[in-house]
Motif scaffolding. Structure first.
Motif, short mmCIF file in Angstrom:
data_model
loop_
_atom_site.label_atom_id
_atom_site.label_comp_id
_atom_site.label_asym_id
_atom_site.label_seq_id
_atom_site.Cartn_x
_atom_site.Cartn_y
_atom_site.Cartn_z
N GLU A 30 0.96 -1.43 -0.18
CA GLU A 30 -0.05 -0.27 0.10
C GLU A 30 0.57 1.39 -0.12
O GLU A 30 0.67 2.61 -0.88
N ILE A 33 2.70 2.14 -3.36
CA ILE A 33 1.05 1.89 -3.90
C ILE A 33 0.87 3.64 -4.74
O ILE A 33 0.59 3.98 -5.49
N VAL A 34 0.64 4.12 -3.28
CA VAL A 34 -0.27 5.37 -3.74
C VAL A 34 1.35 6.21 -4.12
O VAL A 34 2.84 6.46 -4.00
N PHE A 35 0.09 6.80 -5.03
CA PHE A 35 1.34 7.84 -5.58
C PHE A 35 1.92 9.26 -5.04
O PHE A 35 2.54 10.20 -5.50
N PHE A 36 1.39 10.10 -4.10
CA PHE A 36 1.66 11.26 -3.17
C PHE A 36 0.91 10.58 -1.98
O PHE A 36 0.56 10.32 -1.32
N ARG A 58 6.75 12.88 -3.06
CA ARG A 58 5.30 13.32 -3.85
C ARG A 58 4.37 13.74 -2.90
O ARG A 58 3.81 13.26 -1.45
N VAL A 107 0.31 17.98 -6.69
CA VAL A 107 1.54 16.96 -6.32
C VAL A 107 2.33 17.00 -6.38
O VAL A 107 2.94 17.80 -8.10
N ALA A 124 -0.09 19.02 -11.97
CA ALA A 124 -1.55 19.83 -11.19
C ALA A 124 -2.51 18.66 -12.02
O ALA A 124 -2.21 17.36 -12.62
N LYS A 125 -3.94 17.90 -10.99
CA LYS A 125 -4.69 17.80 -10.23
C LYS A 125 -6.01 17.98 -10.55
O LYS A 125 -6.90 19.11 -10.54
N ASP B 123 1.76 6.53 -11.33
CA ASP B 123 0.32 6.33 -11.19
C ASP B 123 -0.65 4.73 -10.62
O ASP B 123 -0.34 4.33 -11.53
N TRP B 176 -9.09 3.11 -4.50
CA TRP B 176 -8.23 2.56 -2.67
C TRP B 176 -7.02 3.68 -2.38
O TRP B 176 -6.82 3.68 -1.44
N TRP B 177 -6.46 3.95 -3.98
CA TRP B 177 -4.75 4.88 -3.72
C TRP B 177 -5.06 6.46 -3.73
O TRP B 177 -5.89 6.43 -4.67
N ASN B 178 -3.96 6.90 -3.26
CA ASN B 178 -4.27 8.76 -3.52
C ASN B 178 -3.36 7.83 -5.26
O ASN B 178 -2.49 7.47 -5.61
N THR B 179 -4.09 8.47 -6.29
CA THR B 179 -3.18 8.31 -7.63
C THR B 179 -3.66 10.32 -8.40
O THR B 179 -4.26 10.94 -7.52
N LEU B 180 -2.85 10.26 -9.83
CA LEU B 180 -3.05 11.57 -9.81
C LEU B 180 -4.04 11.42 -10.88
O LEU B 180 -4.37 12.81 -11.08
#
Lengths: 148, 240
Positions: A30, A33-36, A58, A107, A124-125, B123, B176-180
């Protein structure tokens, strides 16, 4: 049991086992896998001394309203990224994406040192709502606007 | 019902009748869908004109997952019932699904650069879709890796069923996860977060992509069945 039913239960059972294995692997990884991470997570990790000095990270969150400034060298942007509980000062030398503005989700990738996040990249998100500009204006006027 | 469609002759007959109908739906809805998405629909409040990428990107991503579920479904029928038609449909689905996945990745990349500021990030959503693409490629390679066709078909079928675990991971990766990548806009609990003027062209394109898939699938499956007939005839001639 007919052969066909045997094959059916074999496939069904095998699939369940693989699904279970996948779930275990994904929950174990976990943190990778998280991007930030949110500013709170980064501040907590820093306080618990779980961050290595040159660890690339990040941070993701909203650009805090009224926090966007330029540093005295004229090229470095400085702003705060917040998750509404904690915020982190981010410094970034470079071109910000078009969607970057106050209140926008972003991010930033870089290093966290001396309470400042030195970003090498800022992305940018955007959220999942799509609407014409007129509708957005009307929503803002009627007070039903929900910022992301 | 599965036994009913397992008869190749009956399948060929149905496919022949169905093909012009889905072709008409595909061409009709893609053309009107493109008109609505490129000309009629408004720009977005945040992304302005760039939002038009959505109308080609999102249906392609849906089809990438839909084709994979279909592939795994056909493969299970092949493994459990040993039906020839299921084998042919599975084999014909894989390259179409791979194309849709490639289209989703390519358009997503082109959309990501102006909006996020990057062509690609690792991501959870983007990575799991890339894995989906590799699963399609792996399926096709494995299918053709054996001299004995039916062994290849079975090995590839098992791979596709194992890989179907990736589909819910793709769908829920953004929750489930933080993604862009942003969360789902259309298929979500509290209704679509897309204004109706943008949802209409999106749905039109989705209908178009789906019928395009069925159209190409029928063409491929018919060709594959005929190829097998030719192959069987050749073997019979060689024996005589």
């Amino acid at each position: 049991m007919k052969n066909r039913q045997k094959r059916f239960s074999f496939i069904g059972l095998g699939f369940l086992l693989i699904a279970g294995a996948a779930a275990l692997v994904l929950s174990a990884f976990e943190d990778n896998i998280v991007f930030f991470h949110s500013p709170t997570e980064i501040v907590n990790k820093f306080r618990a001394q779980k961050l290595k000095p040159a660890q690339r990270l990040r941070v993701g969150g909203l650009v805090e309203k009224g926090s966007v400034t330029k540093v005295s060298d004229g090229a470095t942007n400085r702003f705060k990224v917040t998750d509404l509980n904690n915020s982190i000062i981010v410094e970034f030398r470079g071109i910000l994406p078009d969607l970057f503005r106050e209140g926008q989700g972003i991010v930033a990738e870089g290093f966290y040192q001396n309470n400042i996040f030195n970003a090498t990249d800022v992305l940018a998100k955007h959220d999942e709502t799509y609407m014409p500009p007129e509708v957005a204006e009307a929503l803002k006027k009627s007070g039903q606007w929900k910022p992301q | 019902m599965i036994n009913y469609f397992a008869n190749p002759t009956r399948f060929l007959k149905i496919a022949k009748g169905l093909q012009p109908i889905v072709a008409l739906i595909a061409v009709g809805s893609i053309l009107t869908g493109l008109y609505y998405s490129l000309i009629q629909s408004p720009p977005d409040y945040q992304q302005s004109e760039t939002v038009r990428m959505m109308y080609v990107h999102v249906p392609a991503a849906w089809m990438a997952m839909f084709c994979y579920v279909a592939l795994a479904g056909f493969s299970s029928v092949l493994l459990i019932w040993r039906h020839i038609v299921a084998d042919i449909l599975a084999k014909s689905t894989a390259p179409i699904g791979a194309c849709f996945t490639f289209l989703a990745l390519a358009t997503g990349s082109l959309w990501g650069k102006p909006m996020w500021g990057t062509w690609w990030v690792w991501d959870a959503r983007l990575t799991s879709v890339l894995i989906l693409f590799l699963l399609y490629l792996g399926y096709m390679v494995l299918y053709n890796a054996f001299d004995d066709r039916s062994r290849g078909a079975r090995a590839a079928a098992i791979l596709s069923i194992v890989g179907v675990i990736n589909v819910p991971i793709i769908k829920f990766s953004v929750d489930w996860w933080n993604t862009l990548h942003q969360p789902a806009s259309v298929i979500k609990m509290d209704g679509p977060a897309i204004h109706s003027s943008m949802l209409t062209p999106l749905i039109l394109m989705a209908v178009g992509y789906t019928s395009l898939f069925i159209w190409i699938l029928l063409i491929r499956a018919r060709a594959e069945l005929n190829l097998q007939k030719v192959h069987a005839l050749k073997i019979r001639l060689a024996k005589v």
